[in-house]
Structures are given as structure tokens and as C-alpha cells.
Design an enzyme around this catalytic site. Structure first.
Site, PDB file in Angstrom:
ATOM      1  N   HIS A  22    -127.288  17.229 113.126  1.00  0.00           N
ATOM      2  CA  HIS A  22    -128.232  18.349 113.037  1.00  0.00           C
ATOM      3  C   HIS A  22    -127.618  19.492 112.227  1.00  0.00           C
ATOM      4  CE1 HIS A  22    -125.785  20.288 116.075  1.00  0.00           C
ATOM      5  NE2 HIS A  22    -125.981  19.276 116.912  1.00  0.00           N
ATOM      6  N   HIS A  25    -124.072  20.778 113.068  1.00  0.00           N
ATOM      7  CA  HIS A  25    -122.988  19.943 112.524  1.00  0.00           C
ATOM      8  C   HIS A  25    -122.779  20.267 111.049  1.00  0.00           C
ATOM      9  CE1 HIS A  25    -124.062  16.759 115.780  1.00  0.00           C
ATOM     10  NE2 HIS A  25    -123.045  17.505 116.184  1.00  0.00           N
ATOM     11  N   CYS A 130    -121.696  18.533 133.549  1.00  0.00           N
ATOM     12  CA  CYS A 130    -122.779  18.438 132.553  1.00  0.00           C
ATOM     13  C   CYS A 130    -122.413  17.315 131.592  1.00  0.00           C
ATOM     14  CB  CYS A 130    -122.964  19.743 131.782  1.00  0.00           C
ATOM     15  SG  CYS A 130    -124.119  19.538 130.400  1.00  0.00           S
ATOM     16  N   CYS A 133    -122.276  18.404 127.827  1.00  0.00           N
ATOM     17  CA  CYS A 133    -121.036  19.117 127.457  1.00  0.00           C
ATOM     18  C   CYS A 133    -119.805  18.257 127.747  1.00  0.00           C
ATOM     19  CB  CYS A 133    -120.850  20.402 128.246  1.00  0.00           C
ATOM     20  SG  CYS A 133    -122.100  21.646 128.021  1.00  0.00           S
ATOM     21  N   CYS A 148    -126.622  23.938 133.869  1.00  0.00           N
ATOM     22  CA  CYS A 148    -125.545  24.096 132.872  1.00  0.00           C
ATOM     23  C   CYS A 148    -125.759  25.398 132.098  1.00  0.00           C
ATOM     24  CB  CYS A 148    -125.581  22.901 131.924  1.00  0.00           C
ATOM     25  SG  CYS A 148    -124.667  23.207 130.424  1.00  0.00           S
ATOM     26  N   HIS A 151    -126.788  24.100 128.337  1.00  0.00           N
ATOM     27  CA  HIS A 151    -127.987  23.286 128.134  1.00  0.00           C
ATOM     28  C   HIS A 151    -129.130  23.616 129.098  1.00  0.00           C
ATOM     29  CE1 HIS A 151    -124.763  20.963 126.190  1.00  0.00           C
ATOM     30  NE2 HIS A 151    -125.697  20.760 125.299  1.00  0.00           N
ATOM     31  N   LYS A 296    -128.717  27.675 121.530  1.00  0.00           N
ATOM     32  CA  LYS A 296    -127.948  26.843 120.621  1.00  0.00           C
ATOM     33  C   LYS A 296    -128.863  25.721 120.162  1.00  0.00           C
ATOM     34  CE  LYS A 296    -124.912  23.650 121.894  1.00  0.00           C
ATOM     35  NZ  LYS A 296    -123.800  22.705 121.820  1.00  0.00           N
ATOM     36  N   LYS A 299    -128.927  18.580 119.408  1.00  0.00           N
ATOM     37  CA  LYS A 299    -129.773  17.457 119.827  1.00  0.00           C
ATOM     38  C   LYS A 299    -130.155  17.615 121.292  1.00  0.00           C
ATOM     39  CE  LYS A 299    -126.470  14.736 119.021  1.00  0.00           C
ATOM     40  NZ  LYS A 299    -125.425  15.480 118.376  1.00  0.00           N
TER      41      LYS A 299
HETATM   42  O1  ME8 Z   1    -118.690  19.375 121.004  1.00  0.00           O
HETATM   43  N1  ME8 Z   1    -124.843  25.839 115.611  1.00  0.00           N
HETATM   44  O2  ME8 Z   1    -119.413  17.620 119.671  1.00  0.00           O
HETATM   45  P1  ME8 Z   1    -120.875  18.132 119.269  1.00  0.00           P
HETATM   46  C1  ME8 Z   1    -123.583  25.789 115.182  1.00  0.00           C
HETATM   47  N2  ME8 Z   1    -117.420  16.149 120.392  1.00  0.00           N
HETATM   48  N3  ME8 Z   1    -122.697  24.856 115.566  1.00  0.00           N
HETATM   49  C2  ME8 Z   1    -123.119  23.931 116.443  1.00  0.00           C
HETATM   50  C3  ME8 Z   1    -124.437  23.915 116.940  1.00  0.00           C
HETATM   51  C4  ME8 Z   1    -125.315  24.930 116.487  1.00  0.00           C
HETATM   52  N4  ME8 Z   1    -126.558  25.013 116.847  1.00  0.00           N
HETATM   53  N5  ME8 Z   1    -124.541  22.869 117.785  1.00  0.00           N
HETATM   54  C5  ME8 Z   1    -123.329  22.259 117.807  1.00  0.00           C
HETATM   55  C6  ME8 Z   1    -118.545  18.260 120.512  1.00  0.00           C
HETATM   56  N6  ME8 Z   1    -122.482  22.903 117.002  1.00  0.00           N
HETATM   57  C7  ME8 Z   1    -117.262  17.499 120.751  1.00  0.00           C
HETATM   58  C8  ME8 Z   1    -116.142  18.158 119.959  1.00  0.00           C
HETATM   59  S1  ME8 Z   1    -113.616  18.269 119.090  1.00  0.00           S
HETATM   60  C9  ME8 Z   1    -112.146  17.645 119.579  1.00  0.00           C
HETATM   61  C10 ME8 Z   1    -114.792  17.521 120.140  1.00  0.00           C
HETATM   62  C11 ME8 Z   1    -121.054  22.601 116.783  1.00  0.00           C
HETATM   63  O3  ME8 Z   1    -121.426  17.041 118.429  1.00  0.00           O
HETATM   64  C12 ME8 Z   1    -120.270  22.614 118.078  1.00  0.00           C
HETATM   65  O4  ME8 Z   1    -119.975  23.935 118.441  1.00  0.00           O
HETATM   66  O5  ME8 Z   1    -121.632  18.558 120.463  1.00  0.00           O
HETATM   67  C13 ME8 Z   1    -119.054  21.800 117.685  1.00  0.00           C
HETATM   68  O6  ME8 Z   1    -118.063  22.600 117.088  1.00  0.00           O
HETATM   69  C14 ME8 Z   1    -119.632  20.800 116.675  1.00  0.00           C
HETATM   70  O7  ME8 Z   1    -120.914  21.282 116.283  1.00  0.00           O
HETATM   71  C15 ME8 Z   1    -119.778  19.402 117.248  1.00  0.00           C
HETATM   72  O8  ME8 Z   1    -120.605  19.438 118.403  1.00  0.00           O
END
Ligand code: ME8
Length: 501
Positions: A22, A25, A130, A133, A148, A151, A296, A299
Site C-alpha cells: 500500500h 509501504h 493484536c 501488530c 488495539c 487498529h 494510519k 491493509k
Molecule cells: O510493521 N503510512 O510491517 P508492515 C506510512 N513487518 N507508513 C506506513 C503506513 C502508513 N499509512 N502503514 C504502514 C511491519 N507503514 C513489520 C516491520 S521491521 C524489522 C518489521 C509503515 O508491513 C510501517 O510503519 O505493517 C512500517 O515501517 C512499514 O510500513 C511496514 O509495515
């Protein structure tokens, strides 16, 4: 004597491939990419890692829903995350997956050190969890109705036998590290973590008995590693811990992550590293891209903007420019197509595109496309504040650095309007157009970290090779032949925008 290049290690978080990528990411990858490209521009040796966090309950549950076993499910998602990087020119050096054998080996090595330190013990865990998370929350952290805080969904009560890491032992050291150094940026995040550390720190459950999808736990085959303990180690795997590359690149200069996982990257990650006696890395937190409701966007939060469609429709550089110029790095921002349209039309098409077009057209018309070294215009020189731009980049103020660079683009457009090369003698036009082509060369260098495709297109039209930051000074162009190419940016019209809304 061999001159050592300065090193820079930048990473993104590794994404949960629980669904399609998304805009959050994408945003994180673009910000990390700007940092990586900026340091390469400075002539440094850069390692830039990104990748996928493949284990854990969330992936296992989503795989089940999709009717696939977890490895097949993850394999079906991986191409989408790789394609995202290709579509947006993310210049990573390593794309790591936590299912790789090289990663399992490093997780075991780190765990061995922590266990030998006496920091692992067996116990029983009960808490509010959660799945989205992959995190336990304490009663004072949760929202009303056992929800949570990220979420806003009900938390599950989990009770299971577990192995624990003595995280509580490192509370004082963590507070000292946060207070003494600038290991966590921006300062607001540091204050939030310090406030949470005023409560006693609990030990961390690092294994799961109820789950099969994870790295087997070495002390007990009925358990797998807790997904965060496995995932955080990726930053060591990517630089081949404990070998030569690790010695060269550690500690990391920028773990770029979102603000929801700062706790995991400071308190959890740093205490694991303190236990394993490994130097602490620097953590850089960006904000969230929000939808209108101020949540936030992810997905799990249910709101998805499809980055693939956006790249096809508006072009990768338009998106990169918009996100970097519009949202002050470190703060939250809102994704708005109307603002994207206005920035693309006014800044990229009208200012930058127009400057290139008119410079090339006039140079071809008045000088047969050829320019050679002339006296540098002091007017233009005064408008180019390189030290300021460098400082802003090093301070992660990308939106202000872009404002500064585009201030120079506007100054160049004003210079064309004031100097009117079309009305001048060939001799005078030669000086004016040399200065404009040279200015475009410098602009292409400075814009490369932000909009790399565009920078390449400008270079191709003005007939120069990709430059380094040390060449971003006016007057260094000796001679060149310019050649008109396709326009840099088409304006986004209302009809096109309506398709997306
Ligand atoms: O947290 N705006 O994975 P993830 C900006 N696997 N950044 C966002 C966002 C948004 N709306 N939504 C998500 C994880 N992110 C773990 C990380 S690292 C050792 C393990 C950012 O797929 C989120 O803050 O949920 C994170 O830095 C990244 O996308 C991956 O999120």
C-alpha cells in the site's frame, strides 16, 4: 595509501506480505531511497536494504484465508513487493526475506549470544495480543473496550508457555542511550519512548508454542521464534553478520521506519543488541500517510491506495515528488490527488518542464544546439544555495530542500524572462544559454535523489553524464550539444483525476 570511502547503511522496515503493498509501504521506500541516493551522490559507499517479514501469526492467518500454505502465500505476494520497488526506482542493494537460510543462521547466532549471557528463561505468558501488530499490549496502553490502540480492533487474550528475554534488565541502559545520544530521530519520538519507559519494563516473550509458521526455536522444538525477534535481526543478516560486510557497515546509520514501530526498533531491538554486545544503530522515524479520518492507512486499517495504479497513471516521479515535497519527513501527511495535481502541474510541468523545453528550443534555434564555456552569471550563482540544500538533506528536511531547489528553478525561469535570449545578438545569447544549460546540469544532479528518472531525462537532453554532488556548482560545464526530447511532465487534467477519485 588507499583512501577509504565513507560508508552509509540505510534500511527500510521489512513489510508483512499479508496483502498487496500500500501507499505507506511505498512512502517509506521512497524516503529511504532518497537517503540512499543522497549519500551515493556525496560519493559514499552505501548499503540499502529492504524486504519482507514472512513469518508470524498474521501471515499464517492470511495464508489460511487465501487457501494456501504460508510459503506458497508468501511466494505469491513477493513479486508485488519487488514490482513496487521496480516501478518506483527504489535503488536497494539487498531484498531480504526472513525465510532465507542466511537469515536463520544469523538469528541463531544472535540468540546463542543472548542465551549465553543468561538472558533467556522459560515461563508462561498471558496477555492481550493484536495479531495485526504482532504485539502484546499492557492494560494502560489499550483503548476502551479492550481494543488495539493502532487498529482499534478487539485484542485477543493469549495464554501460553513461552521463553522470555530479560528485557527489563536493560531499562536503565535504554533510558541512558535515549537521553545521551541522537540515536532516535525525530526528538518527539524520543520523548514518547522515554515517557513509556517511566513504567517498569516487562520481559519479552520471544517464542510461540501455538504457532508453527516461524523459525524453529533452538531450545525447544515445540516453539518457533516470536516474529519480531526474528524480523529485527534482518538488519544484521543483510550485511552478512559477523563477517567483513558487517564490520564495514555496522552500526546502521538509518533504520527508516514508521512511528508505530519505534518501540520495537528502540526498546526491543536495542535491548537485544545490548545483550548481544553489539553497537546500537540509529533509528529514523517517518510519519503516517493518512486518509481523511486521520487513521494510519494500511491493509489492516482497511484503506488502500494502489501504488501500482498510481505509477501507471501519473508516473513514478510525480508520486515521488508529491510525497517528498508535500509531507515534512517525520510528520504525518494526507494523501490527496488534488494536491498531487497542483504540484505536478505547477512545479514539475510549469516550472521544471518549461525551463528545460525553452532552454533546449532556444539553444537549438539560436546556436544550432551547441554551447561552450562562458562567464558564469553572478545573478544565478547568488540564487543557488548549495550549503543550505546539503544541510537540509542531512537534517532529513527533504520538503525544504526541494523548495530550495525549485526556488533555483524559478530563478532560472526569471533569468530567461529578464534576459530574453530570443531578442539578443548571437554573442549575448551564447552567454545566456550556456548559463541555462549549465544550471540545468546542476539541477539534474540535485534532483537525482528525488526524481531519478527525470534527472536522467534532463541529462540526456542536455548531453551530459550523471554527476556527483561535488560537480553541482555553476561554471563546470565545458561544452555540450543539446537535443530536444519528449516533454518531462504532462499536466494532469480534471478528467484524468476524476478516474482515480
Ligand atoms: O510493521 N503510512 O510491517 P508492515 C506510512 N513487518 N507508513 C506506513 C503506513 C502508513 N499509512 N502503514 C504502514 C511491519 N507503514 C513489520 C516491520 S521491521 C524489522 C518489521 C509503515 O508491513 C510501517 O510503519 O505493517 C512500517 O515501517 C512499514 O510500513 C511496514 O509495515
Amino acid at each position: 595509501m588507499r583512501l577509504e570511502l565513507k560508508k552509509f547503511f540505510v534500511s527500510t522496515a521489512i513489510d508483512y506480505p499479508s496483502g498487496l503493498p500500500h501507499a505507506g509501504h511505498l512512502y517509506e521506500k521512497i524516503c529511504a531511497d532518497v537517503i540512499a541516493r543522497w549519500h551515493r551522490l556525496k560519493g559514499e559507499k552505501v548499503h540499502f536494504s529492504t524486504g519482507l517479514d514472512c513469518h508470524g501469526q498474521k501471515i499464517a492467518e492470511n495464508a489460511k484465508r487465501a487457501g494456501l500454505d504460508p510459503p506458497k502465500f508468501v511466494a505469491s505476494m513477493e513479486p508485488h513487493y519487488r514490482q513496487l520497488c521496480t516501478n518506483y526506482n527504489i535503488s536497494f542493494n539487498d531484498f531480504i526475506k526472513t525465510t532465507e537460510e542466511r537469515h536463520r543462521k544469523v538469528v541463531y547466532q544472535i540468540f546463542k549470544k543472548i542465551n549465553e549471557k543468561g538472558d533467556i528463561y522459560k515461563g508462561e505468558y498471558q496477555g492481550l495480543y493484536c495479531v495485526d501488530c504482532e504485539t502484546y499490549y499492557t492494560p494502560h496502553e489499550i483503548e476502551k473496550g479492550n481494543n488495539c490502540p493502532v487498529h482499534h480492533k478487539p485484542l485477543q487474550t493469549l495464554k501460553e508457555e513461552s521463553y522470555f528475554f530479560r528485557m527489563s534488565k536493560y531499562q536503565t541502559k535504554l533510558i541512558e542511550s535515549l537521553k545521551k545520544t541522537d540515536l532516535l530521530w525525530p526528538v518527539e519520538r524520543r520523548n514518547e519512548i522515554l515517557a513509556r519507559l517511566e513504567q517498569p519494563l516487562r520481559d519479552l516473550s520471544v517464542s510461540r508454542r501455538s504457532l508453527k509458521w516461524g523459525i524453529p526455536f533452538p531450545l525447544d522444538k515445540k516453539h518457533v521464534f516470536f516474529v519480531w525477534m526474528d524480523a529485527l535481526v534482518n538488519y544484521l543478516t543483510t550485511i552478512d553478520y559477523p563477517n567483513q560486510k558487517f564490520k564495514e557497515f555496522w552500526p546502521s546509520d538509518a533504520h527508516v521506519i514508521g512511528r508505530d514501530i519505534v518501540w520495537h526498533h528502540t526498546v526491543i531491538w536495542w535491548s537485544l543488541l545490548l545483550s548481544a554486545e553489539i553497537e546500537l544503530p540509529r533509528v529514523i522515524s517517518h510519519g503516517f500517510i493518512n486518509t481523511d479520518v486521520g487513521d494510519k492507512m494500511s491493509k489492516s486499517a482497511g484503506e488502500v491506495i494502489d501504488p501500482k495504479k498510481l505509477a501507471e497513471q501519473f508516473g513514478a516521479d510525480s508520486l515521488r515528488y508529491f510525497l517528498l515535497r508535500e509531507i515534512p519527513f517525520g510528520q504525518d501527511g494526507v494523501f490527496s490527488l488534488t494536491t498531487l495535481q497542483s504540484r505536478v502541474n505547477n512545479e514539475l510541468a510549469n516550472e521544471l518542464g518549461n525551463l528545460l523545453n525553452r532552454t533546449i528550443a532556444l539553444t537549438e534555434k539560436k546556436l544550432g544546439g551547441k554551447v561552450s564555456k562562458q562567464k558564469t552569471s553572478s545573478d544565478l550563482e547568488k540564487q543557488l544555495e548549495l550549503d543550505k540544500i546539503s544541510q537540509l538533506m542531512d537534517d532529513f528536511s527533504f520538503h525544504l530542500a526541494l523548495r530550495e531547489i525549485f526556488g533555483f528553478v524559478s530563478a532560472c525561469n526569471k533569468y530567461v524572462n529578464d534576459q530574453k535570449p530570443w531578442e539578443q545578438s548571437e554573442q549575448k545569447a551564447t552567454i545566456i544559454l550556456y548559463n541555462l544549460v549549465d544550471a540545468l546540469r546542476v539541477i539534474a544532479i540535485l534532483l537525482e535523489p528525488f526524481i531519478p528518472n527525470t534527472s536522467e531525462k534532463i541529462n540526456a537532453q542536455i548531453g551530459v553524464k550523471k554527476g556527483l554532488l561535488k560537480e553541482a556548482k555553476l561554471g563546470l560545464l565545458e561544452k555540450t550539444t543539446v537535443k530536444k526530447g519528449p516533454i518531462l511532465f504532462s499536466k494532469i487534467d480534471e478528467k484524468e483525476l476524476a478516474k482515480e477519485k
